[in-house]
Design an enzyme around this catalytic site. Structure first.
Site, PDB file in Angstrom:
ATOM      1  N   CYS A  83     -21.577  15.284   9.692  1.00 25.00           N
ATOM      2  CA  CYS A  83     -20.928  16.113   8.680  1.00 25.00           C
ATOM      3  C   CYS A  83     -19.678  15.406   8.134  1.00 25.00           C
ATOM      4  CB  CYS A  83     -20.615  17.500   9.228  1.00 25.00           C
ATOM      5  SG  CYS A  83     -20.281  18.732   7.940  1.00 25.00           S
ATOM      6  N   HIS A 184     -25.126  19.257  12.219  1.00 25.37           N
ATOM      7  CA  HIS A 184     -24.402  19.269  13.489  1.00 25.37           C
ATOM      8  C   HIS A 184     -25.368  19.420  14.664  1.00 25.37           C
ATOM      9  CE1 HIS A 184     -20.246  19.946  11.863  1.00 25.37           C
ATOM     10  NE2 HIS A 184     -20.923  20.449  10.849  1.00 25.37           N
ATOM     11  N   GLU A 186     -24.819  18.647  17.654  1.00 29.87           N
ATOM     12  CA  GLU A 186     -24.060  18.867  18.890  1.00 29.87           C
ATOM     13  C   GLU A 186     -23.901  20.344  19.235  1.00 29.87           C
ATOM     14  OE1 GLU A 186     -21.090  19.153  15.606  1.00 29.87           O
ATOM     15  OE2 GLU A 186     -22.806  17.852  16.055  1.00 29.87           O
TER      16      GLU A 186
END
Length: 219
Positions: A83, A184, A186
């Site tokens: 991002c 994202h 994560e």
């Protein structure tokens, strides 16, 4: 660098640092937070996390990390940007903030906040080249995300949006030792993108001091 567990840093100035540290650890790395030049010098690879790209740009200057990081990228440090990290790695930026600059290294043009405001955030399951293989798609979470407007000839496109008004837009790329995603991974509990990056770090063979003179490791 251990052949099995390279040391991979997460730039810890702003953004979702803790989530990246956990995903890297699960993905086979010794994960460390990076806030100082000495910490940057000690890592085999680095993650630039999501957050606010203009804020991270400013803090890189405050912490005197901007030029050392640009130098390490030029020397071949493997870096993954998610991002805001994608924005920071781009050679060219559209719709940047006033005075905003990038670190560069990734031969792409990135449009900041391309998908709209935070209320327009969305999720989509995407196949990602080199990551998903014959398995399940990656759950991609887009939050005020950029996209790649165009990519240079040496850049490998790994994923595109599959549906909706943004169908076909590039959202994951790799250029040598640099990896970037608009989304994202994560925050989903899926560590496959981080495993892919850790494998990239292992393939680079360590920090610049460990490489023969004249090599960059970027391939």
């Amino acid at each position: 660098m251990s052949a099995h567990r390279p040391t991979v840093g997460v730039l810890a100035l702003q953004g979702d640092v803790r989530e990246h540290l956990a995903a890297l650890t699960a993905g086979g790395a010794d994960a460390v937070a990076v806030r100082r030049r000495s910490e940057l010098a000690a890592v085999d690879g680095l993650v630039l996390p999501g957050g606010e790209s203009t804020t991270i740009d400013r803090l890189l200057r405050v912490f005197e990390l901007r030029e050392p990081l640009r130098e390490r990228i030029a020397q071949g440090l493997p870096v993954y940007g998610s991002c805001a990290g994608m924005i920071l790695l781009a050679d060219r930026l559209l719709d940047g903030g006033a005075g905003q600059e990038t670190l560069g290294g990734l031969d792409v043009t990135v449009r900041r906040n391309a998908f709209g405001r935070q209320v327009q955030s969305f999720e989509e399951d995407l196949p990602v080249e080199g990551v998903t293989g014959g398995g399940d798609d990656v759950r991609a979470v887009f939050i005020r995300a950029p996209w790649v407007e165009d990519a240079g000839p040496g850049v490998r496109v790994l994923a595109r949006v599959g549906a909706g008004p943004a169908a076909g837009r590039i959202v994951a790329v790799r250029h040598g030792g640099l990896l970037a995603t608009s989304f994202h991974p994560e925050i989903t509990g899926d560590d496959r993108v981080h495993r892919y990056f850790v494998a990239m770090v292992r393939s680079q063979g360590g920090p610049p001091a460990d490489r023969p003179e004249g090599t960059t490791g970027t391939g």
